[in-house]
Design a protein around this motif. Structure first.
Motif, PDB file in Angstrom:
ATOM      1  N   MET A  74      16.668 -10.171 -45.114  1.00  0.00           N
ATOM      2  CA  MET A  74      16.303  -9.532 -43.843  1.00  0.00           C
ATOM      3  C   MET A  74      16.610 -10.427 -42.652  1.00  0.00           C
ATOM      4  O   MET A  74      17.100  -9.956 -41.633  1.00  0.00           O
ATOM      5  N   GLU A  75      16.317 -11.709 -42.791  1.00  0.00           N
ATOM      6  CA  GLU A  75      16.621 -12.638 -41.705  1.00  0.00           C
ATOM      7  C   GLU A  75      18.124 -12.707 -41.471  1.00  0.00           C
ATOM      8  O   GLU A  75      18.585 -12.718 -40.323  1.00  0.00           O
ATOM      9  N   HIS A  84      18.639  -2.034 -36.065  1.00  0.00           N
ATOM     10  CA  HIS A  84      17.336  -1.774 -35.450  1.00  0.00           C
ATOM     11  C   HIS A  84      16.200  -1.898 -36.458  1.00  0.00           C
ATOM     12  O   HIS A  84      15.070  -2.201 -36.081  1.00  0.00           O
ATOM     13  N   GLY A  85      16.514  -1.630 -37.726  1.00  0.00           N
ATOM     14  CA  GLY A  85      15.466  -1.694 -38.735  1.00  0.00           C
ATOM     15  C   GLY A  85      16.028  -1.582 -40.130  1.00  0.00           C
ATOM     16  O   GLY A  85      17.243  -1.505 -40.329  1.00  0.00           O
ATOM     17  N   ARG A  98       8.264  -6.354 -40.339  1.00  0.00           N
ATOM     18  CA  ARG A  98       7.370  -6.302 -39.180  1.00  0.00           C
ATOM     19  C   ARG A  98       7.212  -7.687 -38.560  1.00  0.00           C
ATOM     20  O   ARG A  98       7.213  -7.828 -37.332  1.00  0.00           O
ATOM     21  N   LYS A  99       7.091  -8.726 -39.399  1.00  0.00           N
ATOM     22  CA  LYS A  99       6.973 -10.099 -38.890  1.00  0.00           C
ATOM     23  C   LYS A  99       8.217 -10.503 -38.094  1.00  0.00           C
ATOM     24  O   LYS A  99       8.140 -11.279 -37.155  1.00  0.00           O
ATOM     25  N   LEU A 100       9.371  -9.980 -38.524  1.00  0.00           N
ATOM     26  CA  LEU A 100      10.633 -10.313 -37.845  1.00  0.00           C
ATOM     27  C   LEU A 100      10.891  -9.451 -36.615  1.00  0.00           C
ATOM     28  O   LEU A 100      11.888  -9.638 -35.928  1.00  0.00           O
ATOM     29  N   GLY A 101      10.031  -8.478 -36.371  1.00  0.00           N
ATOM     30  CA  GLY A 101      10.232  -7.593 -35.222  1.00  0.00           C
ATOM     31  C   GLY A 101      11.199  -6.454 -35.509  1.00  0.00           C
ATOM     32  O   GLY A 101      11.729  -5.844 -34.587  1.00  0.00           O
ATOM     33  N   ALA A 129       6.923   1.635 -39.884  1.00  0.00           N
ATOM     34  CA  ALA A 129       7.220   2.421 -38.683  1.00  0.00           C
ATOM     35  C   ALA A 129       7.451   3.881 -39.036  1.00  0.00           C
ATOM     36  O   ALA A 129       7.280   4.763 -38.202  1.00  0.00           O
ATOM     37  N   GLY A 130       7.837   4.136 -40.289  1.00  0.00           N
ATOM     38  CA  GLY A 130       8.067   5.489 -40.763  1.00  0.00           C
ATOM     39  C   GLY A 130       8.107   5.496 -42.278  1.00  0.00           C
ATOM     40  O   GLY A 130       8.191   4.442 -42.913  1.00  0.00           O
ATOM     41  N   VAL A 131       8.026   6.688 -42.837  1.00  0.00           N
ATOM     42  CA  VAL A 131       8.042   6.866 -44.286  1.00  0.00           C
ATOM     43  C   VAL A 131       9.092   7.904 -44.625  1.00  0.00           C
ATOM     44  O   VAL A 131       9.109   8.980 -44.023  1.00  0.00           O
ATOM     45  N   GLU A 132       9.973   7.583 -45.561  1.00  0.00           N
ATOM     46  CA  GLU A 132      10.932   8.566 -46.054  1.00  0.00           C
ATOM     47  C   GLU A 132      10.438   9.052 -47.410  1.00  0.00           C
ATOM     48  O   GLU A 132      10.332   8.275 -48.353  1.00  0.00           O
ATOM     49  N   VAL A 133      10.112  10.339 -47.484  1.00  0.00           N
ATOM     50  CA  VAL A 133       9.602  10.942 -48.711  1.00  0.00           C
ATOM     51  C   VAL A 133      10.761  11.560 -49.472  1.00  0.00           C
ATOM     52  O   VAL A 133      11.522  12.359 -48.927  1.00  0.00           O
ATOM     53  N   MET A 134      10.875  11.178 -50.734  1.00  0.00           N
ATOM     54  CA  MET A 134      11.934  11.695 -51.597  1.00  0.00           C
ATOM     55  C   MET A 134      11.297  12.433 -52.773  1.00  0.00           C
ATOM     56  O   MET A 134      10.375  11.888 -53.358  1.00  0.00           O
ATOM     57  N   PRO A 135      11.712  13.572 -53.169  1.00  0.00           N
ATOM     58  CA  PRO A 135      12.766  14.371 -52.540  1.00  0.00           C
ATOM     59  C   PRO A 135      12.258  15.074 -51.284  1.00  0.00           C
ATOM     60  O   PRO A 135      11.091  15.453 -51.188  1.00  0.00           O
TER      61      PRO A 135
END
Length: 187
Positions: A74-75, A84-85, A98-101, A129-135
């Protein structure tokens, strides 16, 4: 960046799996892109191209070849790719992002009542920041999850093939959908 507002204004997310998808996403109305492919050698270029076209870029860190999906990856991605994320299935990656912004989308696969319960628990604990629900065609799951996770935006992903699927997911409480179906990127 208010992610919830961005999703409401741009409910269709381009899920990009290859170089051809990059071109099609740039030509589309989709403002948000989920990058679901790449490797340590090309991910920075992929993100740069999309960002230069005004796209909001999330990289699925678990799918980048040559990188172990951990804090160092991630770094590295933040420094060299500048996305952006991230998107991830791993709770510890949400916390580190989240720690990395960075914004973090936690992807959850719901296959039974236990995975639903575990998914909700992880979301509440990690506050992505959000959740992606599959399916993503599982409107009953979205309806069940929505009141329990409160203000965390839900993105429906997987098996979204036509406008009816988009409308059902949004009606169930998702704020956005991610899809690899090019024709939906211009909805």
């Amino acid at each position: 960046m208010d992610l919830n507002e961005i999703f409401i204004e741009n409910p269709v997310i381009a899920a990009i799996r290859n170089k051809e998808d990059i071109k099609k996403s740039i030509q589309s109305k989709a403002k948000i892109c989920f990058v679901l492919f790449g490797n340590v050698l090309n991910i920075a270029d992929i993100c740069r191209i999309l960002k230069e076209e005004g796209k909001i870029v999330f990289v699925h860190i678990d799918m980048i070849e040559g990188l172990k999906a951990d804090s160092s990856a991630m770094e590295f991605l933040k420094k060299y790719a500048g996305m952006h994320g991230i998107i991830t299935t791993k709770s510890f990656n949400v916390k580190h992002a989240r720690k990395l912004g960075l914004l973090a989308i936690q992807r959850v696969f719901i296959v039974d009542s236990l995975s639903l319960k575990t998914g909700i628990k992880n979301i509440i604990e990690n506050s992505p920041a959000g959740v992606e629900v599959m399916p993503g065609v599982a409107s009953k799951i979205i309806n069940n999850m929505r009141p329990k996770i409160k203000n965390i935006p839900i993105i429906a992903g997987g098996l979204i093939k036509d406008k009816k699927d988009v409308m059902e997911a949004l009606s169930a409480g998702a704020v956005a959908i991610s899809t690899t179906t090019h024709k939906l990127w211009d909805c």
